[in-house]
Design a protein around this motif. Sequence first.
Motif, mmCIF file in Angstrom:
data_model
loop_
_atom_site.group_PDB
_atom_site.id
_atom_site.type_symbol
_atom_site.label_atom_id
_atom_site.label_comp_id
_atom_site.label_asym_id
_atom_site.label_seq_id
_atom_site.Cartn_x
_atom_site.Cartn_y
_atom_site.Cartn_z
ATOM 1 N N VAL A 20 0.829 -1.199 0.000
ATOM 2 C CA VAL A 20 0.000 0.000 0.000
ATOM 3 C C VAL A 20 0.869 1.258 0.000
ATOM 4 O O VAL A 20 1.840 1.354 0.759
ATOM 5 C CB VAL A 20 -0.948 0.023 1.221
ATOM 6 C CG1 VAL A 20 -1.822 1.265 1.208
ATOM 7 C CG2 VAL A 20 -1.793 -1.246 1.255
ATOM 8 N N ALA A 21 0.493 2.194 -0.853
ATOM 9 C CA ALA A 21 1.193 3.483 -0.929
ATOM 10 C C ALA A 21 0.194 4.611 -0.763
ATOM 11 O O ALA A 21 -1.006 4.444 -1.017
ATOM 12 C CB ALA A 21 1.892 3.616 -2.278
ATOM 13 N N ILE A 22 0.671 5.747 -0.303
ATOM 14 C CA ILE A 22 -0.097 6.984 -0.447
ATOM 15 C C ILE A 22 0.638 7.823 -1.477
ATOM 16 O O ILE A 22 1.822 8.126 -1.314
ATOM 17 C CB ILE A 22 -0.254 7.752 0.886
ATOM 18 C CG1 ILE A 22 -1.140 6.962 1.860
ATOM 19 C CG2 ILE A 22 -0.862 9.133 0.632
ATOM 20 C CD1 ILE A 22 -1.393 7.670 3.205
ATOM 21 N N LEU A 23 -0.076 8.112 -2.567
ATOM 22 C CA LEU A 23 0.480 8.974 -3.618
ATOM 23 C C LEU A 23 0.145 10.401 -3.266
ATOM 24 O O LEU A 23 -1.008 10.703 -2.916
ATOM 25 C CB LEU A 23 -0.148 8.624 -4.972
ATOM 26 C CG LEU A 23 -0.032 7.176 -5.433
ATOM 27 C CD1 LEU A 23 -0.792 6.979 -6.753
ATOM 28 C CD2 LEU A 23 1.432 6.786 -5.599
ATOM 29 N N THR A 24 1.137 11.286 -3.340
ATOM 30 C CA THR A 24 0.911 12.688 -3.003
ATOM 31 C C THR A 24 1.373 13.590 -4.134
ATOM 32 O O THR A 24 2.254 13.224 -4.929
ATOM 33 C CB THR A 24 1.659 13.081 -1.711
ATOM 34 O OG1 THR A 24 3.055 12.773 -1.871
ATOM 35 C CG2 THR A 24 1.136 12.333 -0.514
ATOM 36 N N SER A 62 -4.235 17.156 -9.535
ATOM 37 C CA SER A 62 -2.943 17.550 -8.967
ATOM 38 C C SER A 62 -1.783 17.020 -9.799
ATOM 39 O O SER A 62 -0.731 17.652 -9.889
ATOM 40 C CB SER A 62 -2.821 17.102 -7.512
ATOM 41 O OG SER A 62 -2.987 15.719 -7.394
ATOM 42 N N LEU A 63 -1.980 15.870 -10.440
ATOM 43 C CA LEU A 63 -0.926 15.353 -11.335
ATOM 44 C C LEU A 63 -0.739 16.301 -12.503
ATOM 45 O O LEU A 63 0.382 16.647 -12.879
ATOM 46 C CB LEU A 63 -1.310 13.961 -11.858
ATOM 47 C CG LEU A 63 -1.174 12.793 -10.886
ATOM 48 C CD1 LEU A 63 -1.735 11.532 -11.523
ATOM 49 C CD2 LEU A 63 0.276 12.592 -10.475
ATOM 50 N N ASP A 64 -1.871 16.736 -13.091
ATOM 51 C CA ASP A 64 -1.814 17.653 -14.234
ATOM 52 C C ASP A 64 -1.205 18.990 -13.820
ATOM 53 O O ASP A 64 -0.488 19.629 -14.583
ATOM 54 C CB ASP A 64 -3.223 17.894 -14.791
ATOM 55 C CG ASP A 64 -3.756 16.662 -15.523
ATOM 56 O OD1 ASP A 64 -2.925 15.807 -15.897
ATOM 57 O OD2 ASP A 64 -4.975 16.561 -15.707
ATOM 58 N N ARG A 68 4.502 16.466 -10.803
ATOM 59 C CA ARG A 68 5.350 15.632 -9.976
ATOM 60 C C ARG A 68 4.498 14.938 -8.919
ATOM 61 O O ARG A 68 3.489 15.493 -8.487
ATOM 62 C CB ARG A 68 6.354 16.535 -9.252
ATOM 63 C CG ARG A 68 7.730 16.002 -9.316
ATOM 64 C CD ARG A 68 8.738 16.873 -8.602
ATOM 65 N NE ARG A 68 9.893 16.942 -9.455
ATOM 66 C CZ ARG A 68 10.420 18.046 -9.908
ATOM 67 N NH1 ARG A 68 9.935 19.197 -9.565
ATOM 68 N NH2 ARG A 68 11.466 17.988 -10.700
ATOM 69 N N PHE A 69 4.899 13.752 -8.494
ATOM 70 C CA PHE A 69 4.180 13.089 -7.400
ATOM 71 C C PHE A 69 5.169 12.305 -6.562
ATOM 72 O O PHE A 69 6.315 12.083 -6.971
ATOM 73 C CB PHE A 69 3.077 12.166 -7.959
ATOM 74 C CG PHE A 69 3.578 10.982 -8.740
ATOM 75 C CD1 PHE A 69 3.858 9.770 -8.104
ATOM 76 C CD2 PHE A 69 3.786 11.071 -10.112
ATOM 77 C CE1 PHE A 69 4.330 8.676 -8.828
ATOM 78 C CE2 PHE A 69 4.255 9.982 -10.836
ATOM 79 C CZ PHE A 69 4.531 8.787 -10.203
ATOM 80 N N CYS A 70 4.708 11.914 -5.372
ATOM 81 C CA CYS A 70 5.538 11.089 -4.491
ATOM 82 C C CYS A 70 4.776 9.810 -4.160
ATOM 83 O O CYS A 70 3.595 9.863 -3.812
ATOM 84 C CB CYS A 70 5.858 11.869 -3.212
ATOM 85 S SG CYS A 70 6.805 10.895 -2.009
ATOM 86 N N VAL A 116 9.280 8.004 -2.693
ATOM 87 C CA VAL A 116 9.908 8.072 -4.012
ATOM 88 C C VAL A 116 9.263 9.208 -4.796
ATOM 89 O O VAL A 116 8.085 9.128 -5.164
ATOM 90 C CB VAL A 116 9.752 6.736 -4.773
ATOM 91 C CG1 VAL A 116 10.504 6.786 -6.104
ATOM 92 C CG2 VAL A 116 10.242 5.562 -3.920
ATOM 93 N N VAL A 117 10.022 10.272 -5.008
ATOM 94 C CA VAL A 117 9.497 11.445 -5.716
ATOM 95 C C VAL A 117 9.790 11.306 -7.208
ATOM 96 O O VAL A 117 10.930 11.000 -7.595
ATOM 97 C CB VAL A 117 10.121 12.745 -5.169
ATOM 98 C CG1 VAL A 117 9.558 13.964 -5.898
ATOM 99 C CG2 VAL A 117 9.891 12.862 -3.671
ATOM 100 N N CYS A 118 8.769 11.507 -8.017
ATOM 101 C CA CYS A 118 8.886 11.305 -9.470
ATOM 102 C C CYS A 118 8.374 12.499 -10.254
ATOM 103 O O CYS A 118 7.443 13.191 -9.822
ATOM 104 C CB CYS A 118 8.022 10.113 -9.892
ATOM 105 S SG CYS A 118 8.471 8.550 -9.121
ATOM 106 N N SER A 119 8.959 12.689 -11.443
ATOM 107 C CA SER A 119 8.391 13.597 -12.442
ATOM 108 C C SER A 119 7.508 12.782 -13.362
ATOM 109 O O SER A 119 7.765 11.600 -13.589
ATOM 110 C CB SER A 119 9.496 14.218 -13.299
ATOM 111 O OG SER A 119 10.365 14.947 -12.496
ATOM 112 N N LEU A 120 6.487 13.431 -13.914
ATOM 113 C CA LEU A 120 5.584 12.733 -14.825
ATOM 114 C C LEU A 120 6.294 12.341 -16.109
ATOM 115 O O LEU A 120 6.900 13.166 -16.786
ATOM 116 C CB LEU A 120 4.407 13.635 -15.203
ATOM 117 C CG LEU A 120 3.309 13.848 -14.176
ATOM 118 C CD1 LEU A 120 2.126 14.538 -14.845
ATOM 119 C CD2 LEU A 120 2.874 12.531 -13.564
#
Length: 162
Positions: A20-24, A62-64, A68-70, A116-120
């Motif tokens: 399980v993750a929480i995407l932010t 928020s993605l748009d 970026r998301f974590c 884990v922080v990511c760019s789209l």
Amino acid sequence: VEAEVSGDFRQAMRRHAGGVAILTALEKGEPRGIVATAVMSLTMTPPALAIAVNRSSSFIQSLDDGGRFCANLLHRSQAELCRQFAALPPAERFSVGEWATGRLGIPYLPDAQAAVVCSLGPVQVFGTHRLIIGLVDEVVLSAQVGPLMYVDGAYAALAPVS
Ligand SMILES: Cc1cc2nc3c(=O)[nH]c(=O)nc-3n(C[C@H](O)[C@H](O)[C@H](O)COP(=O)(O)O)c2cc1C
């Protein structure tokens, strides 16, 4: 036949335990997030993961918006936080949990197993969902390994096998 397959498919996937993750992410500077099991490691070169997000989810905006998301990979001690977070309306979810702000401005949970922080990256729309590739920008590791799992409609922890 189709109804039967889709019922059986649902039952099959309930047996497919997921971490399980929480995407932010940030929407106009405001923290937003969802609980998600659809998070998978994709490639190591480049470091990339994939997430699947329902197109009707509040999180899409928020993605748009932020680009970026974590992915906060939850620890088994965070089941209650996860339950509460999921039950709150989108704008109130960050009232539970001890959140910090990462170098790139995205809210993360220092007590998660990892953040884990990511760019789209590339996005594929399929039916109700968006399949999104995240290009890893930053990783924060905590001391503990001990994933919170979700299987057969319930939260669970792992037990070792010998
Ligand atoms: C254990 C669990 C796993 C979930 N996994 C996903 C997922 O992988 N992708 C997704 O879009 N929603 C998933 N959801 C639902 C989201 O948390 C969220 O409720 C949904 O995307 C709608 O978003 P909203 O309530 O912010 O509008 C999951 C919910 C739970 C409780």
